[in-house]
Structure formats: C-alpha cells, structure tokens
Design an enzyme around this catalytic site. Structure first.
Site, PDB file in Angstrom:
ATOM      1  N   CYS A  92     -15.522   8.473 101.256  1.00  0.00           N
ATOM      2  CA  CYS A  92     -14.326   8.814 102.029  1.00  0.00           C
ATOM      3  C   CYS A  92     -14.820   9.530 103.262  1.00  0.00           C
ATOM      4  CB  CYS A  92     -13.368   9.703 101.251  1.00  0.00           C
ATOM      5  SG  CYS A  92     -11.976  10.221 102.280  1.00  0.00           S
ATOM      6  N   CYS A  95     -12.026  12.740 104.431  1.00  0.00           N
ATOM      7  CA  CYS A  95     -12.073  14.013 103.700  1.00  0.00           C
ATOM      8  C   CYS A  95     -12.878  13.770 102.434  1.00  0.00           C
ATOM      9  CB  CYS A  95     -10.685  14.549 103.408  1.00  0.00           C
ATOM     10  SG  CYS A  95      -9.488  13.319 102.893  1.00  0.00           S
ATOM     11  N   SER A  96     -12.239  13.540 101.348  1.00  0.00           N
ATOM     12  CA  SER A  96     -12.979  13.142 100.157  1.00  0.00           C
ATOM     13  C   SER A  96     -12.009  12.568  99.144  1.00  0.00           C
ATOM     14  CB  SER A  96     -13.741  14.303  99.556  1.00  0.00           C
ATOM     15  OG  SER A  96     -12.838  15.304  99.199  1.00  0.00           O
ATOM     16  N   CYS A  97     -11.185  11.644  99.588  1.00  0.00           N
ATOM     17  CA  CYS A  97     -10.281  10.966  98.670  1.00  0.00           C
ATOM     18  C   CYS A  97     -11.135  10.300  97.589  1.00  0.00           C
ATOM     19  CB  CYS A  97      -9.461   9.917  99.411  1.00  0.00           C
ATOM     20  SG  CYS A  97      -8.286  10.673 100.541  1.00  0.00           S
TER      21      CYS A  97
END
Lengths: 190, 120
Positions: A92, A95-97
């Site tokens: 991701c 962000c950090s999905c």
C-alpha cells in the site's frame, strides 16, 4: 502519546461517540482473534476445492465471507493467484491498507516507507531481500491496496503435498506468502 | 534504508508496540463503525500524515501519524479541537503524576480537576 489518546477517549466517551467497553473489545479482537491463520484457511480451502478456488477468483469478498471472515471497513477483497509465470506482491503505497480480516494487522516492515516505495520500484530486489528468489522468467505483479480494495495473494501449493489434509496445508501458508514476500512452506520445513 | 534491517522485527508478531497504539487504532475503528467518517476519508487523512514524513524509515512513527491523523479528522468534524485535546491530555498527565503508584489513574486525581470541570 498515551495521555493524548486518553484525552481523545475521554472526549469521545463524553460525547457518546464511543463506549470504552466496545473499544476494548476491538483491541482484544485484533490482538487475539484475528490473524493470518484466517487467510491460511482460505488459501488451503482454495488448494483443496477447485469450486471454492473459482469462487475466490470471481468474488473473493463473498468466498472469504463464507468462511466467516468479513472486513469491518466495507472493503472489497481480490484474490491474486501465483503461478509459474507470475508472482504477486501486495503493497500500500499511500498508507498501509491491509486485508485485516484475513491477515490481522500488518507487520512493521509493511508500514515502513522503505517497503512502500521500493516494492513498486524494485519488486525483484525487495523479494531477494526477503529471501525469495524467483526464476528470471517469472513476472512480478505489484498490487497497490486502497481503502476500498485489498488483495490476498494465493501462493502456489507446494509440490509433494497431495496427501495432506486441508488443516495440514493451512499450516504451510505463512503470512508473508499471502502478502507475496514469501512462498508457502515446503512440507518438510518446520 | 535496507529492508533487511527491518526483517528481524518481521518475526515479532505483536500487533502493537505500546498500549496507546492499540487504543488509538480501536478508537478509529469504533468511530468508523459509528459512521463518523468513511474508511476512504480515514485512509486519506492517514496517508496525508505519512506523506508529510512523520513516519520514520523503519515504520516506527506509524502510530504517531495515525494518532495525528485521527486528531485532525476529529477537528475537521468539529468533534474535538486541538485545544480541547491539549488541555485534557495535560490534565491526564497531571492526574498520572498525582496518583500514587499502583492506584488506578483517574481524571479526578488531577489537582486542577475542579478548574477543568468548570471550564466551558
């Protein structure tokens, strides 16, 4: 930081926007109940059941939900299958999905800017660092997760596992193999 | 930074390094379930914080960014202003200092609690 979070919690409780018990329940769920074992069961089922595998390909959200794993953010899931020709890697960049419902919370490196940028620019190099050496002819597909769509990598079933049960197969499916930074374990490995 | 430097931590399966990170995470999920914001709104807010370089190369600043994104979203939604949060965070800190070790920390333990209670 702890004081600021407490302050937020106090304000939100006073405004009736949250209930502390519900917040504690979420923490408990993510610390203990949700984790990569969920995803491993999905993968093992797909290895054993061609019908399920097709369903997972067509409509991963529904196929995964049928095992009881549903996302809380209303996100859609897509399963991407590794083959001899193509290896899939999930990142991701924004962000950090991450597919929490099947993999739990992301590991530290998944959230690191180094991984988020380099997975796209130099996926083969990143895989080498993770100890994954792919044949030169294997293509690498990089999937960039979003808030709406998250990916689950279905690693290739290791050879020599024809006699294993679904449960035994699930034990070979590591978290990293479902992100694409690893492969499923060989049966003789611990 | 070399990714290899991060890999030892990859074996560390703890989801959160400190309890406040878990609380901040759960608050966000609870508020989303309550319908205060959509998940896309949240992802946008978080990615904005991360883009501004708040996250350290090794990902350690991630939950600091998370918290800051949550505070900004709550301010934008007129739920809590930065001033509200600052004042209450300071009150919690005073309460923590004033509470004897081993006793639960309560906001009432803040020596200035009476003042704070009267504030608008």
């Amino acid at each position: 930081m702890a004081a600021r979070v407490r302050a937020l919690e106090t304000i939100l409780t006073q405004k009736g926007l949250i209930e502390p018990a519900a917040v504690d329940a979420i923490v408990d769920t993510y610390e203990t109940k949700v984790g990569p074992r969920n995803g491993a069961k999905v993968v093992a089922r797909a290895w054993c059941d061609p019908g399920y595998s097709d369903w997972l390909k067509q409509d991963a959200t529904a196929a995964i939900a049928s095992l009881g794993y549903t996302g809380r953010q209303g996100e859609h899931m897509q399963a991407v299958f590794n083959t001899e020709d193509a290896h899939n890697l999930v990142v991701c960049t924004l962000c950090s999905c991450y597919p929490w419902s099947v993999l739990g919370l992301p590991p530290v490196w998944y959230k690191a800017p180094a991984y988020r940028s380099r997975a796209v620019i130099d996926p083969r190099g990143v895989l080498e660092e993770f100890g994954v050496h792919l044949p030169a002819q294997t293509k690498i597909r990089v999937w960039d997760s979003t808030a709406e769509l998250r990916y689950l990598v279905v690693p290739m079933r290791p050879t020599g596992t024809e006699d294993l049960s679904e449960e035994e197969l699930a034990a070979l499916v590591t978290r990293d193999s479902m992100i694409g930074t690893g492969l499923a374990l060989e049966p003789y490995q611990p | 930074m070399n990714l290899r430097d991060l890999l030892p931590q990859a074996d560390d399966d703890r989801a959160f390094a400190e309890p406040w990170q878990a609380q901040a995470f759960a608050l966000t999920l609870a508020l989303h379930q309550k319908g205060l914001f959509s998940w896309s709104e949240w992802a946008e807010s978080l990615s904005e914080e991360l883009k501004q370089g708040g996250g350290a190369e090794d990902g350690s600043g991630y939950y600091e960014c998370w918290l800051s994104a949550l505070e900004k979203l709550l301010a934008a939604k007129s739920v809590a202003t930065p001033g509200d949060v600052d004042a209450l965070a300071a009150a919690w800190q005073r309460a923590a200092h004033a509470t004897p070790h081993g006793k639960p920390i309560l906001l009432e333990n803040d020596p200035q609690h009476a003042d704070w209670n009267r504030a608008p």
